[in-house]
Motif scaffolding. Structure first.
Motif: not given
Length: 436
Positions: A241-248
């Motif tokens: 679903f997604g790796r850690p990154g900026p909140l945007g």
């Protein structure tokens, strides 16, 4: 290697950087989406801490290890939580409905910093979910109950992480009663193992009773997604679903607008009164003699002995004689339980492992309380002296009432051991106040 533009050098000694990290508030959160498995929409995001970019404490393992070595782990942990809340609050594109924030066990018994208090109390468009692991249950159980109560007082929620990695997490599950249960990622890798099946069954039964959400961690493939659903997860988290990154990056994904968790219950974790007063208010007390109490004590301990590895046995005794009579009968039960502990006046001799004995000082309390909490059977016995050598007692199998009694004993144990955080209102008996 040259220092970075900000002056952080990757060759600097990590321990020496921690005071500067605190002074400059030099931590930055990344965010990983938490997804509703039925719709694929974002229900929340977990904040993950990062130290100064390019430094020797950029990554969380190095950052928290250095903070622990310098004795500053509680302050660093609370700084990371405050920054995660602030960045999400001030994000121009908004934030998901729920923000999961991690708490280190060592930070739970430390007073909140003013910055963290301000962040928690600030106006924000999301609900905070405090996330902790079974390490907090083992090392700071009473402080954890106090923090849980404070979280509910601020409209927050609780998540228990890594459930299934240690028997303690399943054993303490009904006492902490989190709104979210996060299944350890290793369960996805071996879904047909007996331990995985048992964990999913215990968690599923808890979620049915309490209305909690089950969340699977470590979902990386479509096969993992199918396994997570089979284990009873409603929400999921992982690289699929997604790796850690900026909140945007999270805010740009479709949001699950109806993502909701159970409403907070501020009085749940720290019930007022004494075990007997709480139990007798809901069930009529009975009158008996000491032989009756001894027989019921044997009944509870036999229940504990046959209840398996996810069992808690918690007791409070009024005088050393009662405590000494308990120990020989507690040790066999404690050998199979996840945790067994008693609290009362000091007993002579060494701590009889595997029973944790927590002595108290000051005037003793006249009540006796013994609670067994297990997926296979739950019961509590609360006793107080009556006239003419008789006793008043309540025996209950009501799970909510048994859990309340167990929480009161657990908090008393932590307070006597100096590991509790003093609550704002009155708790059980003068022994607690004398022990602080």
């Amino acid at each position: 290697m040259e220092p970075t533009r900000s002056g952080w050098n990757p060759h600097d000694e990590p321990d020496a950087l921690i005071p500067r990290v605190l002074a400059e508030r030099a931590v930055s959160p990344l965010y990983q989406p938490i997804v509703d498995l039925a719709t694929g929409t974002v229900a929340g995001a977990e904040a993950l801490a990062r130290g100064p970019a390019g430094s020797s404490v950029e990554f969380p393992d190095a950052l928290f290890a250095a903070a622990a070595r310098t004795g500053l782990l509680p302050l660093v942990d609370q700084l990371c939580a405050a920054r995660a809340i602030e960045v999400a609050r001030d994000a121009p594109d908004g934030a998901p409905p729920l923000l999961f924030v991690n708490a280190e066990p060592a930070a739970l018994s430390h007073p909140f910093t003013p910055e963290l208090v301000d962040a928690i109390n600030s106006e924000r468009p999301y609900r905070i979910v405090l996330e902790f692991t079974e390490r907090a249950l083992a090392s700071h159980p009473a402080a954890l109950l106090t923090i849980a109560s404070q979280v509910h007082q601020t409209d927050g929620a609780l998540a228990l992480d890594d459930v299934g990695a240690d028997p303690l997490s399943l054993a303490f599950l009904p006492l902490v009663e989190p709104e979210v249960v996060k299944l350890d990622m290793h369960l996805l890798r071996d879904p047909h193992a007996r331990h995985t099946v048992e964990t999913a069954a215990v968690v599923g039964a808890y979620a049915e009773r309490c209305g909690a959400v089950v969340l699977a961690e470590g979902i990386e493939t479509e096969e993992d997604l199918a396994t997570a659903r089979a284990l009873g997860a409603r929400w999921g988290q992982g690289w699929l679903f997604g790796r850690p990154g900026p909140l945007g990056a999270v805010s740009g994904l479709p949001v699950h607008r109806s993502a909701r968790l159970r409403s907070p219950r501020p009085g749940l974790h720290l019930p007022s009164g004494t075990p007997f007063s709480v139990a007798s208010a809901r069930h009529h007390s009975r009158v008996g003699d000491q032989r009756t109490v001894d027989g019921l004590t044997e009944y509870l301990l036999s229940l504990a002995s046959g209840s398996g590895p996810y069992t808690l046995v918690l007791g409070a005794y009024p005088d050393p004689e009662v405590g000494r009579s308990w120990l020989p009968r507690l040790v066999p039960a404690a050998g199979t339980a996840a945790f067994a502990g008693i609290v009362g006046p000091s007993l002579a001799g060494p701590d009889p492992r595997p029973v944790r004995v927590v002595p108290v000082t000051g005037p003793g309390d006249a009540e006796t309380a013994l609670a067994v909490v297990s997926p296979q059977g739950t019961a509590a016995l609360c006793v107080r002296p009556g006239p003419g050598g008789s006793v008043d007692f309540v025996l209950t199998h009501d799970p909510d009432l048994v859990h309340a009694v167990a929480r009161m004993v657990l908090w008393r144990m932590g307070s006597a051991a100096g590991r509790g955080v003093s609550p704002t209102d009155h708790r059980w008996d003068s022994t607690v106040a004398a022990a602080r």
